[in-house]
Design a protein around this motif. Structure first.
Motif, short mmCIF file in Angstrom:
data_model
loop_
_atom_site.label_atom_id
_atom_site.label_comp_id
_atom_site.label_asym_id
_atom_site.label_seq_id
_atom_site.Cartn_x
_atom_site.Cartn_y
_atom_site.Cartn_z
N LYS A 1 7.67 4.85 7.12
CA LYS A 1 8.63 5.79 7.85
C LYS A 1 7.41 7.07 8.94
N LYS A 2 7.16 7.65 7.56
CA LYS A 2 5.62 8.48 7.62
C LYS A 2 4.54 8.42 8.54
N GLN A 3 3.73 7.16 7.42
CA GLN A 3 2.81 6.27 7.82
C GLN A 3 2.94 5.56 9.27
N ILE A 4 3.50 4.77 9.37
CA ILE A 4 3.83 4.55 10.71
C ILE A 4 3.79 5.14 11.56
N ASN A 5 4.58 6.03 11.94
CA ASN A 5 4.58 7.48 13.11
C ASN A 5 2.95 7.67 12.83
N VAL B 1 1.23 4.85 14.45
CA VAL B 1 0.89 4.87 16.13
C VAL B 1 0.61 6.52 16.43
N LYS B 2 0.85 7.09 16.44
CA LYS B 2 -0.47 8.49 17.29
C LYS B 2 -1.59 8.26 16.45
N HIS B 3 -2.15 8.06 16.33
CA HIS B 3 -3.69 7.43 15.59
C HIS B 3 -3.86 6.02 16.98
N ILE B 4 -3.28 5.11 16.89
CA ILE B 4 -3.63 4.48 17.53
C ILE B 4 -3.49 4.52 19.15
N LEU B 5 -2.35 5.54 20.20
CA LEU B 5 -2.00 6.13 20.96
C LEU B 5 -3.46 7.46 21.16
N HIS C 1 1.47 -1.27 0.08
CA HIS C 1 0.37 -0.16 0.00
C HIS C 1 0.97 1.37 0.09
N THR C 2 0.48 2.36 -0.22
CA THR C 2 1.58 3.44 -0.32
C THR C 2 1.06 4.70 0.38
#
Length: 151
Positions: free
Chosen positions: A90-94, A97-101, A70-71
Motif C-alpha cells: 500500500k505504501k509503495q503504491i501510494n 501514484v504520487k510519482h506518476i501524477l 520486490h520489497t
C-alpha cells in the motif's frame, strides 16, 4: 490462477482507481503469455507502467514498474533512461501514484497548458493506434463515475 497473478491484477486495479480519479487517461493490456499487466498513461505521453512477477524483456524499457517479488523502491538507469521499480505494498503504491501524477504535471507544464497536452495526446494516439502489439490490443479503461475518456 497463480497467487502472483491475483496480486498483479489487484495492484493494477488499485493503481487504476487512484489515477482515474485524477483524470489520467489509461490504456490497459493484460499479457496473454505472462502474468504482466501494462498501463499506458495519457496515450503514452506520461509513459507506461508494467506490473509483473518476472523480469521483463530486455529490449523494452518502462519508466514505472511494480515487481510483486520486490520489497521497496529502486531507481535504475539503463541507456540514459531512468526506471523506477516499486513493491506492491500500500505504501509503495501510494508513492508510485504520487510519482506518476507529479511526472504527469511536469509533462502538462512542458506543453504549456492542459489543452495543448490533450491535443498532443490525440496526435500520439492517432499516430500509434494501428501499431501491432500494445496499441492495437490495449483497451481504454472506463472510470465507473465518468464516461470513457479516449485520447
Amino acid at each position: 490462477m497463480k497467487a502472483s497473478t491475483k496480486v498483479i491484477r489487484a495492484t493494477a486495479d488499485k493503481i487504476l482507481n487512484k489515477l482515474l480519479q485524477e483524470g489520467v487517461v489509461i490504456q490497459r493490456y493484460d499479457a496473454y503469455s505472462t502474468n504482466s499487466v501494462y498501463l499506458k498513461f495519457d496515450c503514452g505521453l506520461c509513459n507506461t507502467l508494467r506490473i509483473g512477477d518476472h523480469k521483463g524483456k530486455e529490449k523494452l524499457n518502462y519508466m514505472f514498474m511494480v515487481d510483486v517479488e520486490h520489497t521497496g523502491q529502486v531507481k535504475t538507469t539503463k541507456n540514459n533512461f531512468t526506471q523506477y521499480t516499486y513493491a506492491p505494498t500500500k505504501k509503495q503504491i501510494n508513492k508510485l501514484v504520487k510519482h506518476i501524477l507529479a511526472h504527469r504535471q511536469k509533462k502538462i507544464n512542458g506543453y504549456g497548458s492542459p489543452e495543448a497536452y490533450r491535443e498532443a495526446m490525440k496526435i500520439q494516439y492517432v499516430k500509434n493506434k494501428n501499431q501491432k502489439g500494445f496499441w492495437m490490443q490495449a483497451e481504454f479503461v472506463k472510470n465507473n463515475n465518468k464516461e470513457l475518456i479516449k485520447c
